[in-house]
Design a protein around this motif. Structure first.
Motif, mmCIF file in Angstrom:
data_model
loop_
_atom_site.group_PDB
_atom_site.id
_atom_site.type_symbol
_atom_site.label_atom_id
_atom_site.label_comp_id
_atom_site.label_asym_id
_atom_site.label_seq_id
_atom_site.Cartn_x
_atom_site.Cartn_y
_atom_site.Cartn_z
ATOM 1 N N UNK A 130 0.689 -1.217 -0.014
ATOM 2 C CA UNK A 130 0.077 -0.468 -0.006
ATOM 3 C C UNK A 130 0.977 0.997 0.234
ATOM 4 N N UNK A 131 2.239 1.252 0.124
ATOM 5 C CA UNK A 131 2.570 2.588 0.330
ATOM 6 C C UNK A 131 2.959 3.075 -1.170
ATOM 7 N N UNK A 132 2.271 4.607 -0.735
ATOM 8 C CA UNK A 132 2.768 5.837 -1.016
ATOM 9 C C UNK A 132 1.004 5.521 -2.535
ATOM 10 N N UNK A 133 0.568 4.756 -2.491
ATOM 11 C CA UNK A 133 -0.443 3.725 -3.610
ATOM 12 C C UNK A 133 -1.227 5.023 -3.935
ATOM 13 N N UNK A 134 -1.759 5.658 -3.558
ATOM 14 C CA UNK A 134 -2.393 6.941 -3.741
ATOM 15 C C UNK A 134 -1.104 8.246 -4.327
ATOM 16 N N UNK A 135 -2.011 9.632 -4.571
ATOM 17 C CA UNK A 135 -1.038 10.896 -4.350
ATOM 18 C C UNK A 135 -1.636 11.365 -3.478
ATOM 19 N N UNK A 136 -2.449 10.743 -3.134
ATOM 20 C CA UNK A 136 -3.569 11.775 -1.871
ATOM 21 C C UNK A 136 -2.583 10.930 -0.219
ATOM 22 N N UNK A 137 -1.653 9.969 -1.074
ATOM 23 C CA UNK A 137 -0.759 9.406 0.969
ATOM 24 C C UNK A 137 0.137 10.107 0.808
ATOM 25 N N UNK A 138 0.870 11.406 -0.261
ATOM 26 C CA UNK A 138 1.680 11.961 0.025
ATOM 27 C C UNK A 138 1.509 13.174 1.149
ATOM 28 N N UNK A 139 0.322 13.362 1.154
ATOM 29 C CA UNK A 139 -0.543 14.446 2.487
ATOM 30 C C UNK A 139 -0.109 13.740 3.658
ATOM 31 N N UNK A 140 -0.068 12.848 3.678
ATOM 32 C CA UNK A 140 -0.701 11.379 4.945
ATOM 33 C C UNK A 140 0.986 11.642 5.377
ATOM 34 N N UNK A 141 2.136 11.417 4.135
ATOM 35 C CA UNK A 141 3.327 11.662 4.494
ATOM 36 C C UNK A 141 3.841 12.360 5.119
ATOM 37 N N UNK A 142 3.623 13.899 4.829
ATOM 38 C CA UNK A 142 3.906 15.190 5.314
ATOM 39 C C UNK A 142 3.254 15.304 6.893
ATOM 40 N N UNK A 143 2.010 15.342 6.982
ATOM 41 C CA UNK A 143 1.373 15.223 8.271
ATOM 42 C C UNK A 143 2.137 14.879 8.832
ATOM 43 N N UNK A 144 2.692 13.522 8.877
ATOM 44 C CA UNK A 144 3.322 12.275 10.028
ATOM 45 C C UNK A 144 4.357 12.807 10.159
#
Length: 223
Positions: free
Chosen positions: A161-175
């Protein structure tokens, strides 16, 4: 949120680099700065698509700022008042007139300045547009993203599931911000979340929290 989707800074950079190699006629290169806005500024895809030149303060050196007040989600035209696939809306979880200032690091300032110098802006002032000057479709940037994952990741990572969607970049930034020790209210303001939602959604992505909790419990048992 599944913590397995969160990339680390090195992986995020490798993905941004891979994007520039995707497609013919520089298709991926044209979209790299859009993904960078998600990675460095925690913008949602619809917020990045709606970003205008007037929303950006991009100094020649140092930190800049994005002032986010518009989101352009892609919707079914039968549910809109127009024939357009993208509808201009206010920010998620906020009133229509609310704005969200987001400080951005020099790395993103440089990326945006170079993008604007190379591609200019659309007629409506938007920084990101298709080759024909239209709004960037979700299908277009999703296809580029999937191709970039194939270039940047090992097969096992591609299947994960790693960075499966572009939206996951937002999750990475917040984390990343939370792991860096930025106070939760500040992170929530930058990302457009409430503090309650931020801590509830991202609690499992804060690196080292389990070790800290274990130590505290161990200290209490030894007392």
């Amino acid at each position: 949120m599944d913590p397995r989707v969160v990339v680390n800074p090195r992986q995020a950079q490798e993905l941004l680099t891979a994007v520039t190699y995707v497609g013919q006629r520089g298709r991926g290169r044209r979209l790299m700065a859009l993904f960078a806005c998600m990675s460095y500024a925690a913008l949602r895809p619809a917020e990045a698509v709606g970003l205008r030149l007037q929303d950006c303060h991009l100094p020649k050196s140092g930190w800049g700022r994005l002032t986010i007040d518009v989101s352009r989600p892609e919707v079914n035209t039968q549910w809109t008042d127009s024939d357009h696939a993208h509808e201009e809306r206010g920010l998620k979880h906020r009133g229509r007139q609310d704005v969200r200032p987001v400080p951005i690091p020099p790395e993103l300032v440089k990326i945006l300045r170079e993008h604007i110098a190379e591609y200019g802006t659309a007629k409506d002032g938007c920084i990101f547009s298709s080759e024909r000057g239209g709004v960037v479709a979700s299908t277009a940037y999703t296809e580029v993203w999937q191709a970039a994952r194939l270039l940047a990741f090992a097969p096992a990572q591609v299947a994960s599931p790693l960075a499966k969607r572009p939206y996951d970049l937002q999750h990475a930034a917040v984390s990343l911000w939370l792991n860096a020790g930025v106070p939760a209210p500040d992170v929530a303001e930058r990302a457009g979340h409430s503090v309650d939602v931020l801590l509830r959604v991202y609690a499992k992505c804060i690196d080292g929290q389990q070790e800290i909790a274990n130590k505290r419990i161990g200290d209490a048992l030894a007392a």
